[in-house]
Scaffold this active site. Structure first.
Site, PDB file in Angstrom:
ATOM      1  N   CYS A  18       0.837  -1.206   0.000  1.00  0.00           N
ATOM      2  CA  CYS A  18       0.000   0.000   0.000  1.00  0.00           C
ATOM      3  C   CYS A  18       0.873   1.258   0.000  1.00  0.00           C
ATOM      4  O   CYS A  18       0.612   2.216  -0.735  1.00  0.00           O
ATOM      5  CB  CYS A  18      -0.903   0.029   1.233  1.00  0.00           C
ATOM      6  N   CYS A  93     -21.022  13.952   6.373  1.00  0.00           N
ATOM      7  CA  CYS A  93     -21.070  15.300   6.969  1.00  0.00           C
ATOM      8  C   CYS A  93     -19.667  15.901   7.035  1.00  0.00           C
ATOM      9  O   CYS A  93     -19.468  17.078   6.707  1.00  0.00           O
ATOM     10  CB  CYS A  93     -21.659  15.251   8.375  1.00  0.00           C
ATOM     11  N   ASP A 517      35.789   1.912  23.155  1.00  0.00           N
ATOM     12  CA  ASP A 517      36.613   2.894  23.852  1.00  0.00           C
ATOM     13  C   ASP A 517      36.790   2.372  25.287  1.00  0.00           C
ATOM     14  O   ASP A 517      35.946   1.617  25.777  1.00  0.00           O
ATOM     15  CB  ASP A 517      35.900   4.252  23.842  1.00  0.00           C
ATOM     16  N   ASP A 718      30.753   7.207  23.386  1.00  0.00           N
ATOM     17  CA  ASP A 718      29.796   7.980  24.176  1.00  0.00           C
ATOM     18  C   ASP A 718      28.821   8.767  23.321  1.00  0.00           C
ATOM     19  O   ASP A 718      27.931   9.432  23.834  1.00  0.00           O
ATOM     20  CB  ASP A 718      30.521   8.908  25.156  1.00  0.00           C
ATOM     21  N   ASP A 722      33.020  10.820  20.499  1.00  0.00           N
ATOM     22  CA  ASP A 722      33.421   9.827  19.505  1.00  0.00           C
ATOM     23  C   ASP A 722      32.599   9.916  18.223  1.00  0.00           C
ATOM     24  O   ASP A 722      32.620   8.988  17.415  1.00  0.00           O
ATOM     25  CB  ASP A 722      33.281   8.409  20.092  1.00  0.00           C
TER      26      ASP A 722
END
Length: 828
Positions: A18, A93, A517, A718, A722
Site C-alpha cells: 500500500c 457530513c 573505547d 559515548d 566519539d
C-alpha cells in the site's frame, strides 16, 4: 524556492505494498521533493515545493491512489483552530464541512473526527480568523457549539483515528457477515437436500448490501480510484473477484446455470474479516510504541506565585518548578533542585531497579517517583524531551527500509497487474483447452472435496480466474518487513535499545569486529580506591586514616578517590595541619602532630623515608596492572601503599564474553598508555589493543580495521566525543545513561550505560532480521505456490480468500513471536 512538509494519516495504508502505491502516486506530482511512509503509524510525510503544490492536491493524490486520508497536518508556523460540530455524525457530513473549509485561502490542513465531533484546522499566519471558519461551517448547514485556538504541531490524535478505523472495519464486517451467514445456511439444504423456491432471488437480495453497499462499497471505491490512478492495489483483486461473480450469477434468472452470487458474498466477507484481523494483529505488533505514547504525565503541579497549581503538561515551559509527589510521574525532563528519592526509570532504560536521585541530578519525564517529594526544574519540554526523542526514533526505525526488502518492493510493484494477467490467462486457457486441463481436476478430486471435474467449462474457467484473483496476496509480502521492524524496534525501546533504521539492523547482524573505547565504556570513567597494602607493623585502618586525613585537603581526583574509598571502608578523614602539595609528585601534612608524606617513590626517597625497598615488589605488581599507586609514610617510615584505578564496570567481563559468543573480534582503542590499556584488556578479555590513540586518530583506526575485516566494523562510544569515529564505523553505537545520551549520534543508542546492551542489541538485530527473512520466504513461497494451483482449478475461490487472509495473519503472527526472543542469554 520554499519547501514545506505535510503529514497525512492514512489508516488504510497497512503494508509496504500500500505504501508503495501511495508513494508512486505522490511522486507523479510536479513539486514533490521527497516522500517517506510509516505503516506502523499509518503516516505519509511529504516534502514539497510550495510554489508548485498545495496540501489539497497532495491529499487528492493519496485518495486517487485508493486510500482515505483521516488527517493532514503541516509543519510550518500555524494556528490550530478546533471547532466542535455536534451535527457532524458521519463521514458524509465531515466531507461536506471539509470541502467548504478547503475553499478558503490560507488553510494549511483540515482534519475531522466524527467520534468527538471535532474539526481541527491549521491556519497560516495570514489565513482566516476563527470566526470566519465558524461562519463557513455554519453556512454549510452545521451548528458550531464551540471554537478554541491553540498552537500545536499535531492536528489529530493518531490513537483516536486508528480506533475509529478499527470500529468502522468491525461495523462493515458485521454488516457483511450477517447476510452471508444466512446465505450459507440456505445454500446447504438447497444444494444437498431440497431446492428452495426463489432461492436465486433471495441470495441476490441478501448479497447485494454485502457486495455493493456498506460492506463492499469502500473496497470498490478504492479499487476504482487506484485503477484511475494507474496503480492497481489489493482492492482491485477483491473487486474483480466479487463483482463479476455476482453479475454472472444474475444470468441464472434468464438461463439456468451455476450461481456464483454466494461466492461473491463470501469473498467480500472474508476480505473484510481479513482487513479487520490484520488491523487488530498489527495493533499487537506495534503496541510498544503505543505504550510509550501513553506513558507521559497529562498534568503537572507547578509553583506559580508561591502556590502549587495544576496545569496541562503541554503548557510547561523551561524553568518552571514542578512538584513531584510520591507515586507521581515526572511531568517532563528536568533537574532536581530540592529533595531526594528513588525513581523508576524502566521506561527509559528497561532497568527495573529504582535509581536514587537528589539535588543536581537530572530526571527523565514519565519516570515514576517512588517515595520522596521532589522539586524539579523543567529543562526540556514538548518535542525536545527524552521520551519524545525515543518515540521519534522508534517511529523512524519502523518507517525505514531494509536492503533485503528491495526484492519484495520490486515484486509488489508489479504484483497486481501480473495477477490480473494470470487470472485472464487462466480464464482463456480453460475456455480454449478444457480437455487438456480436465485430467488435472480428476487427479485433484481424489484428495480435494471441492474439486468437480464434471462442471461446465465456463464454470471451471470462472472458478479458476476468481481463485487466482482472491488467493494472491501482495499484503503478505508488504507486511513481511515492517511488522518485524515494528515488533523489533518496540522490543528494543522497552529494553533501552534504540535502533535508528532497518538498514542498521541488516548491517549489525553481519558485524565481525567490535571496537570499544576504554574510559566510560569498559571502565567507569572515574578513579576509585582499589587496593590498600599495609607495610609490616601497620594495619589497613591506620594506613587509611593517615592517607584520608591528608588527601581530604587536596582537590586532586586521585585524592577524592582515596577519601571516598576510605569512607566506604568505615574510615572518616581526620584533621590535618600544615598541608602542602608538591605538584605531581605528592602531598604532605601533619596528622596528630606527625608528618605524613604521600606520593611517588622519588619524593619519599628525597625525604629520607625508610622501608621503601620492602614495598617495591607490591608497587611494581600494582603498576603492572595499570594502577596509580602512591606510598604513604609517617614519622619517616613507609607505612604502605594505596592504589587507585579507573575501575572496570561490573558488567564489562560478561558483555565481552557475550561478544565472543557471537563470534566478534573485540578491539579496544584508547588514548591511555600501553601498560594501563593492556592491564584492562587482560582483565576483561579484549582480543586486540590499540593504545595511545588520540580522539582524532580513532577514525583512522576504524578505517584500518575496515581494510582488514571489510565493512563489518561496529564502534561503541559515548555518542558525543566519539561522533566522527561512530560515523566512520559501519554501525555506530552510542552508550550513555538516561537523558544525557546523545540519541541523534549513532545507528544504535543504548540508553542504559551498560556494555551488555551491545550484546542484547546485536541479538535483537539478528532475531529481527531472521524474522524478516522468514516472512519474505513464507510470503513469496505462498504466492509462488498458491497462484499456479488456483490457475489449474484446484482451489475453490472461497478456500482461496481464506488462505489469502491466513497468509497475511501468519506473517504478522510470526513477527509478534519476536517478543519471545531471548536477548540477555544466548538466543535460540
Amino acid at each position: 524556492m520554499d519547501n514545506s512538509e505535510l503529514r497525512l494519516t492514512v489508516p488504510g495504508m497497512g503494508s509496504d505494498h500500500c505504501a508503495g502505491i501511495i508513494a508512486t502516486s505522490l511522486r507523479k506530482l510536479d513539486g514533490v521533493v521527497d516522500v517517506t511512509t510509516n505503516i506502523a503509524a499509518h503516516r505519509v510525510q511529504v516534502s514539497y515545493e510550495t510554489d508548485k503544490l498545495d496540501s489539497t492536491r497532495i491529499r487528492r493524490a493519496v485518495e486517487n491512489a485508493g486510500y482515505d486520508v483521516a488527517a493532514v497536518s503541516g509543519t510550518g508556523e500555524a494556528q490550530r483552530v478546533v471547532l466542535t460540530v455536534p451535527g457532524m455524525g458521519s463521514d458524509h457530513c465531515a466531507g461536506i464541512i471539509r470541502s467548504s473549509l478547503e475553499r478558503l485561502d490560507g488553510i494549511d490542513s483540515i482534519s475531522t473526527n466524527i467520534g468527538n465531533h471535532r474539526v481541527t484546522v491549521e491556519v497560516a499566519a495570514a489565513g482566516p480568523r476563527p470566526d470566519r471558519l465558524q461562519k463557513t461551517v455554519e453556512d454549510a448547514g452545521y451548528d458550531v457549539a464551540s471554537v478554541s485556538t491553540e498552537g500545536s504541531s499535531d492536528v489529530a490524535d493518531d490513537a483516536e483515528i486508528e480506533e475509529a478505523y478499527l470500529s468502522q472495519a468491525w461495523k462493515r464486517l458485521w454488516i457483511a457477515a450477517v447476510p452471508t451467514t444466512i446465505i450459507m445456511i440456505l445454500m446447504m439444504p438447497h444444494m444437498f437436500w431440497q431446492p428452495i423456491p426463489g432461492y436465486l432471488a433471495i441470495v441476490a437480495l441478501l448479497a447485494f448490501p454485502v457486495v455493493f453497499l456498506y460492506g463492499g462499497a469502500a473496497t470498490h471505491k478504492m479499487s476504482w480510484r487506484s485503477i484511475r490512478n494507474r496503480n492497481a492495489n489489493m482492492d482491485v483483486l477483491i473487486s474483480m473477484g466479487s463483482l463479476p461473480p455476482y453479475v454472472i450469477g444474475l444470468v441464472g434468472f434468464i438461463y439456468p446455470m451455476t450461481s456464483f452470487i454466494e461466492m461473491a458474498a463470501t469473498i467480500m466477507t472474508f476480505h473484510l474479516l481479513g482487513r479487520y484481523l490484520e488491523a487488530k494483529a498489527k495493533g499487537r505488533a506495534s503496541q510498544a510504541i503505543r505504550r510509550l505514547l501513553t506513558m507521559g504525565a497529562k498534568t503537572a503541579r507547578v509553583e506559580r506565585d508561591g502556590e502549587e497549581v495544576e496545569v496541562p503538561v503541554k503548557e510547561l515551559q523551561p524553568g518552571d518548578i514542578m512538584i513531584v509527589r510520591p507515586g507521581d510521574k515526572v511531568p517532563t525532563d528536568g533537574e532536581v533542585v530540592e529533595g531526594e528519592s528513588h525513581l523508576d526509570e524502566s521506561i527509559a532504560t528497561g532497568e527495573s531497579v529504582p535509581v536514587y536521585k537528589s539535588t543536581g541530578d537530572e530526571v527523565i519525564g514519565a519516570t515514576i517517583n517512588k517515595e520522596g517529594r521532589l522539586r524539579v526544574k523543567a529543562t526540556r519540554v514538548g518535542g525536545d524531551t527524552f521520551l519524545s526523542q525515543v518515540i521519534r526514533l522508534v517511529e523512524q526505525a519502523q518507517g525505514s527500509r531494509v536492503p533485503i526488502q528491495e526484492f519484495a518492493d520490486r515484486m509488489t510493484a508489479r504484483f497486481v497487474p501480473l495477477v490480473l494477467l494470470i487470472a485472464l490467462g487462466s480464464l482463456i486457457a480453460w475456455l480454449l483447452f478444457p480437455d487438456a486441463l480436465r485430467p488435472i481436476l480428476f487427479w485433484g478430486a481424489e484428495v480435494l472435496p471441492w474439486v468437480n471435474p464434471d462442471a461446465a467449462v465456463l464454470v471451471l474457467a470462472i472458478l479458476a480466474a476468481v481463485a487466482v484473483l482472491v488467493i494472491a496476496c501482495p499484503c503478505a509480502l508488504g507486511l513481511a518487513t515492517p511488522t518485524a521492524l515494528m515488533v523489533g524496534s518496540g522490543l528494543g525501546a522497552e529494553r533501552g535499545i534504540l535502533i535508528r533504521s532497518g538498514e542498521a539492523i541488516q548491517t549489525f547482524k553481519d558485524v565481525k569486529v567490535m571496537v570499544l573505547d576504554k574510559t566510560g565504556t569498559i571502565t567507569r570513567g572515574e578513579p576509585k580506591l582499589t587496593e590498600v597494602v599495609p607495610a609490616a607493623g601497620t594495619d589497613e585502618q591506620t594506613l587509611l586514616t593517615l592517607a584520608a586525613a591528608v588527601e581530604n585537603a587536596s582537590e586532586h581526583p586521585i585524592a577524592h578517590a582515596i577519601v571516598d574509598g576510605a569512607r566506604e571502608r568505615g574510615v572518616q578523614p581526620g584533621a590535618v595541619t600544615e598541608f602542602r602539595s608538591t605538584g605531581a609528585r605528592g602531598v604532605s601534612g601533619k596528622v596528630d602532630g606527625e608528618l605524613v608524606l604521600i606520593g611517588n617513590r622519588r619524593l619519599l626517597e628525597e625525604e629520607g623515608v625508610s622501608g621503601l625497598d620492602a614495598l617495591d615488589e607490591s608497587l611494581k605488581e600494582l603498576e603492572g596492572r595499570g594502577r596509580t599507586a602512591v606510598i604513604v609514610a609517617a614519622g619517616g617510615r613507609a607505612r604502605g601503599i594505596v592504589a587507585v584505578a579507573d575501575t572496570i564496570k561490573d558488567e564489562s567481563v560478561a558483555a565481552i564474553r557475550g561478544m565472543h559468543e557471537l563470534g566478534l573480534h573485540v578491539v579496544m582503542v584508547t588514548g591511555d598508555n600501553e601498560r594501563a590499556a593492556r592491564a584492562v584488556a587482560d582483565e576483561v578479555g579484549i582480543d586486540e589493543v590499540q593504545a595511545g590513540v588520540l580522539p582524532e586518530g580513532k577514525v583512522d583506526a576504524i578505517r584500518a580495521l575496515q581494510e582488514r575485516y571489510g565493512n563489518h566494523v561496529a564502534m561503541v562510544g559515548d555518542g558525543i566525543n566519539d561522533a566522527p569515529a561512530l560515523k566512520q564505523a559501519n554501525v555506530g553505537i552510542a552508550i550513555g545513561a538516561g537523558a544525557d545520551v546523545a540519541i541523534e549520534a549513532a545507528d544504535v543508542t543504548l540508553v542504559r550505560g551498560e556494555l551488555t546492551g551491545v550484546v542484547e542489541a546485536m541479538r535483537l538485530s539478528k532475531a529481527t532480521f531472521r524474522k524478516i527473512v522468514q516472512n519474505l520466504i513464507w510470503a513469496s513461497g505462498y504466492n509462488i505456490a498458491a497462484i499456479p494451483i488456483a490457475a489449474l482449478g484446484l482451489l475453490h475461490p472461497m478456500i482461496g480468500v481464506i488462505a489469502m487472509t491466513a497468509s497475511s495473519l501468519s506473517v504478522i503472527g510470526n513477527s509478534v513471536l519476536l517478543k519471545r526472543a531471548r536477548l540477555s542469554s544466548k538466543a535460540e
